[in-house]
Design a protein around this motif. Structure first.
Motif, PDB file in Angstrom:
ATOM      1  N   UNK A 173       0.827  -1.210   0.000  1.00 42.17           N
ATOM      2  CA  UNK A 173       0.000   0.000   0.000  1.00 42.17           C
ATOM      3  C   UNK A 173       0.859   1.258   0.000  1.00 42.17           C
ATOM      4  N   UNK A 174       2.019   1.182   0.679  1.00 41.73           N
ATOM      5  CA  UNK A 174       2.931   2.327   0.673  1.00 41.73           C
ATOM      6  C   UNK A 174       3.500   2.551  -0.725  1.00 41.73           C
ATOM      7  N   UNK A 175       3.845   1.468  -1.432  1.00 41.33           N
ATOM      8  CA  UNK A 175       4.316   1.595  -2.809  1.00 41.33           C
ATOM      9  C   UNK A 175       3.207   2.134  -3.709  1.00 41.33           C
ATOM     10  N   UNK A 176       1.974   1.684  -3.459  1.00 37.17           N
ATOM     11  CA  UNK A 176       0.845   2.190  -4.234  1.00 37.17           C
ATOM     12  C   UNK A 176       0.642   3.683  -3.998  1.00 37.17           C
ATOM     13  N   UNK A 177       0.801   4.124  -2.757  1.00 37.78           N
ATOM     14  CA  UNK A 177       0.682   5.546  -2.445  1.00 37.78           C
ATOM     15  C   UNK A 177       1.762   6.351  -3.159  1.00 37.78           C
ATOM     16  N   UNK A 178       2.979   5.813  -3.179  1.00 38.62           N
ATOM     17  CA  UNK A 178       4.073   6.509  -3.863  1.00 38.62           C
ATOM     18  C   UNK A 178       3.798   6.644  -5.353  1.00 38.62           C
ATOM     19  N   UNK A 179       3.113   5.673  -5.933  1.00 34.47           N
ATOM     20  CA  UNK A 179       2.798   5.724  -7.354  1.00 34.47           C
ATOM     21  C   UNK A 179       1.621   6.654  -7.639  1.00 34.47           C
ATOM     22  N   UNK A 180       0.686   6.756  -6.692  1.00 30.39           N
ATOM     23  CA  UNK A 180      -0.526   7.541  -6.928  1.00 30.39           C
ATOM     24  C   UNK A 180      -0.380   9.009  -6.567  1.00 30.39           C
ATOM     25  N   UNK A 181       0.515   9.340  -5.649  1.00 32.51           N
ATOM     26  CA  UNK A 181       0.535  10.687  -5.091  1.00 32.51           C
ATOM     27  C   UNK A 181       1.196  11.779  -5.929  1.00 32.51           C
ATOM     28  N   UNK A 182       2.061  11.480  -6.926  1.00 36.08           N
ATOM     29  CA  UNK A 182       2.724  12.586  -7.638  1.00 36.08           C
ATOM     30  C   UNK A 182       1.793  13.611  -8.254  1.00 36.08           C
ATOM     31  N   UNK A 183       0.624  13.204  -8.740  1.00 32.76           N
ATOM     32  CA  UNK A 183      -0.310  14.179  -9.306  1.00 32.76           C
ATOM     33  C   UNK A 183      -0.697  15.245  -8.284  1.00 32.76           C
ATOM     34  N   UNK A 184      -0.993  14.812  -7.063  1.00 29.95           N
ATOM     35  CA  UNK A 184      -1.385  15.755  -6.020  1.00 29.95           C
ATOM     36  C   UNK A 184      -0.182  16.495  -5.456  1.00 29.95           C
ATOM     37  N   UNK A 185       0.964  15.819  -5.396  1.00 26.95           N
ATOM     38  CA  UNK A 185       2.165  16.478  -4.886  1.00 26.95           C
ATOM     39  C   UNK A 185       2.652  17.565  -5.840  1.00 26.95           C
ATOM     40  N   UNK A 222       5.111   6.818   7.686  1.00 27.14           N
ATOM     41  CA  UNK A 222       5.030   6.037   8.924  1.00 27.14           C
ATOM     42  C   UNK A 222       3.651   5.428   9.127  1.00 27.14           C
ATOM     43  N   UNK A 223       2.597   6.149   8.718  1.00 20.71           N
ATOM     44  CA  UNK A 223       1.238   5.733   9.047  1.00 20.71           C
ATOM     45  C   UNK A 223       0.789   4.516   8.251  1.00 20.71           C
ATOM     46  N   UNK A 224       1.160   4.428   6.967  1.00 20.50           N
ATOM     47  CA  UNK A 224       0.645   3.326   6.146  1.00 20.50           C
ATOM     48  C   UNK A 224       1.179   1.975   6.629  1.00 20.50           C
ATOM     49  N   UNK A 225       2.506   1.798   6.814  1.00 23.43           N
ATOM     50  CA  UNK A 225       2.955   0.511   7.362  1.00 23.43           C
ATOM     51  C   UNK A 225       2.425   0.240   8.772  1.00 23.43           C
ATOM     52  N   UNK A 226       2.310   1.287   9.586  1.00 24.00           N
ATOM     53  CA  UNK A 226       1.777   1.102  10.932  1.00 24.00           C
ATOM     54  C   UNK A 226       0.336   0.603  10.877  1.00 24.00           C
ATOM     55  N   UNK A 227      -0.455   1.152   9.961  1.00 26.99           N
ATOM     56  CA  UNK A 227      -1.850   0.700   9.819  1.00 26.99           C
ATOM     57  C   UNK A 227      -1.893  -0.763   9.415  1.00 26.99           C
ATOM     58  N   UNK A 228      -0.990  -1.175   8.517  1.00 25.26           N
ATOM     59  CA  UNK A 228      -0.954  -2.584   8.134  1.00 25.26           C
ATOM     60  C   UNK A 228      -0.624  -3.484   9.309  1.00 25.26           C
ATOM     61  N   UNK A 229       0.353  -3.073  10.127  1.00 24.25           N
ATOM     62  CA  UNK A 229       0.721  -3.890  11.290  1.00 24.25           C
ATOM     63  C   UNK A 229      -0.419  -3.934  12.310  1.00 24.25           C
ATOM     64  N   UNK A 230      -1.111  -2.799  12.506  1.00 25.13           N
ATOM     65  CA  UNK A 230      -2.237  -2.794  13.439  1.00 25.13           C
ATOM     66  C   UNK A 230      -3.367  -3.712  12.960  1.00 25.13           C
ATOM     67  N   UNK A 231      -3.588  -3.704  11.625  1.00 21.26           N
ATOM     68  CA  UNK A 231      -4.596  -4.612  11.083  1.00 21.26           C
ATOM     69  C   UNK A 231      -4.234  -6.070  11.303  1.00 21.26           C
TER      70      UNK A 231
END
Length: 317
Positions: free
Chosen positions: A266-278, A304-313
């Motif tokens: 999901x973190x890799x997916x965020x890195x791929x999706x976010x450049x348009x907004x960044x 930090x939040x995305x991997x942490x959310x995965x671990x919490x899940x």
């Protein structure tokens, strides 16, 4: 036509499956009008090129693109929705007659920018609703038209390099995602999360533009990336709690049965999706130390939040 399409496949795959592909294509397109035949040919060409690029359905890259697919659609819809929102706010605030403004804004490169933004927004909405056969081509065509017009417009729309490059990256991610991964991503409920993210980006910005929130005049471009990061974190948490469902990494998990997501995909997916907004955020925040500091904080928190959310899940399981 099918003989030319088969040449796009890797030689080994063509030798093993070429006859079957040709027979199936001829059977499906026999007596069909030109439009459906061209659509089927385009899908076949896309399949061949994905195999050449090493993006077969079972590969790790394809699984990552499947995870990114809803987020890329959400980022595309949000970014182009913001362009349309800013344009509408300027039209509403201008004393010039509407007809005069429309004739001016819809001519030349600005007209292409607005119409391509509308095409991206409508296409992404259709794709998130499950109609990816029409939605993905519309979104990709809109992104490429937007990138071309943004380069032609120069600095009038911000950075003439970062924004267009981000649009081309988003288009490539959508085209590279195998169709079965698109269906899988939407079936997993991530389309709803992506749709909520688009609404959470646009509705508050519309309220600010309408001066409905008197104590806020701008978010310095930081709000949209924050919303997208939250959507990725929610997805990581849900995938971590749900776990994998099949062998070989074909589920939403990490690739082993029942282990759940650790958030890396999901973190890799965020890195791929976010450049348009960044790219938009960088244009707004550039030169303002406070805005850049806030944006850097948002990005650090997302990392930090995305991997942490995965671990919490996973822990919740």
């Amino acid at each position: 036509m099918i003989d030319h399409l088969l040449r796009l496949y890797p030689a080994a795959y063509r030798r093993a499956h070429g006859a079957e592909i040709a027979a199936t294509y001829r059977e499906l397109t026999a007596g069909e009008p030109l439009g459906p035949r061209l659509r089927d040919a385009a899908e076949l060409a896309g399949h061949a090129l994905r195999l050449r690029a090493g993006l077969g359905p079972g590969t790790a890259a394809a699984r990552m693109l499947g995870a990114a697919y809803p987020l890329v659609l959400a980022a595309s819809a949000a970014a182009c929705g913001l362009h349309l929102l800013r344009w509408y706010a300027a039209v509403a605030a201008s004393p010039a007659p509407l007809g005069v403004q429309l004739r001016s804004d819809l001519s030349g490169v600005w007209g292409v920018l607005l119409l391509s933004s509308l095409l991206v927004f409508a296409g992404a909405a259709a794709a998130l609703a499950g109609r990816w056969r029409a939605g993905v081509p519309c979104t990709v065509a809109g992104l490429l038209a937007f990138a071309t017009a943004a380069v032609a417009s120069g600095p009038a729309l911000g950075d003439p390099v970062a924004g267009p490059a981000a649009a081309v990256l988003a288009a490539a991610a959508l085209l590279g995602c195998p169709p079965d991964r698109r269906t899988e991503a939407l079936a997993a409920g991530r389309a709803g999360t992506a749709g909520v993210a688009v609404a959470l980006v646009l509705v508050p910005r519309a309220a600010v533009a309408a001066h409905a929130v008197p104590w806020i005049s701008t978010d310095y471009g930081c709000w949209p990336p924050l919303v997208l990061a939250a959507a990725a974190a929610v997805t990581a948490w849900r995938n971590g709690a749900g776990g994998g469902a099949s062998r070989g990494g074909d589920s939403q998990g990490t690739g082993s049965r029942g282990t759940g997501s650790r958030g890396a995909r999901e973190l890799a997916a965020l890195a791929l999706a976010s450049p348009l907004l960044l790219a938009q955020a960088g244009t707004v925040a550039w030169g303002d130390p406070t805005a850049l500091a806030v944006l850097a904080t948002v990005l650090t928190a997302a990392l930090a939040a995305v991997p942490l959310a995965g671990r919490l899940g996973r822990a919740r399981r």
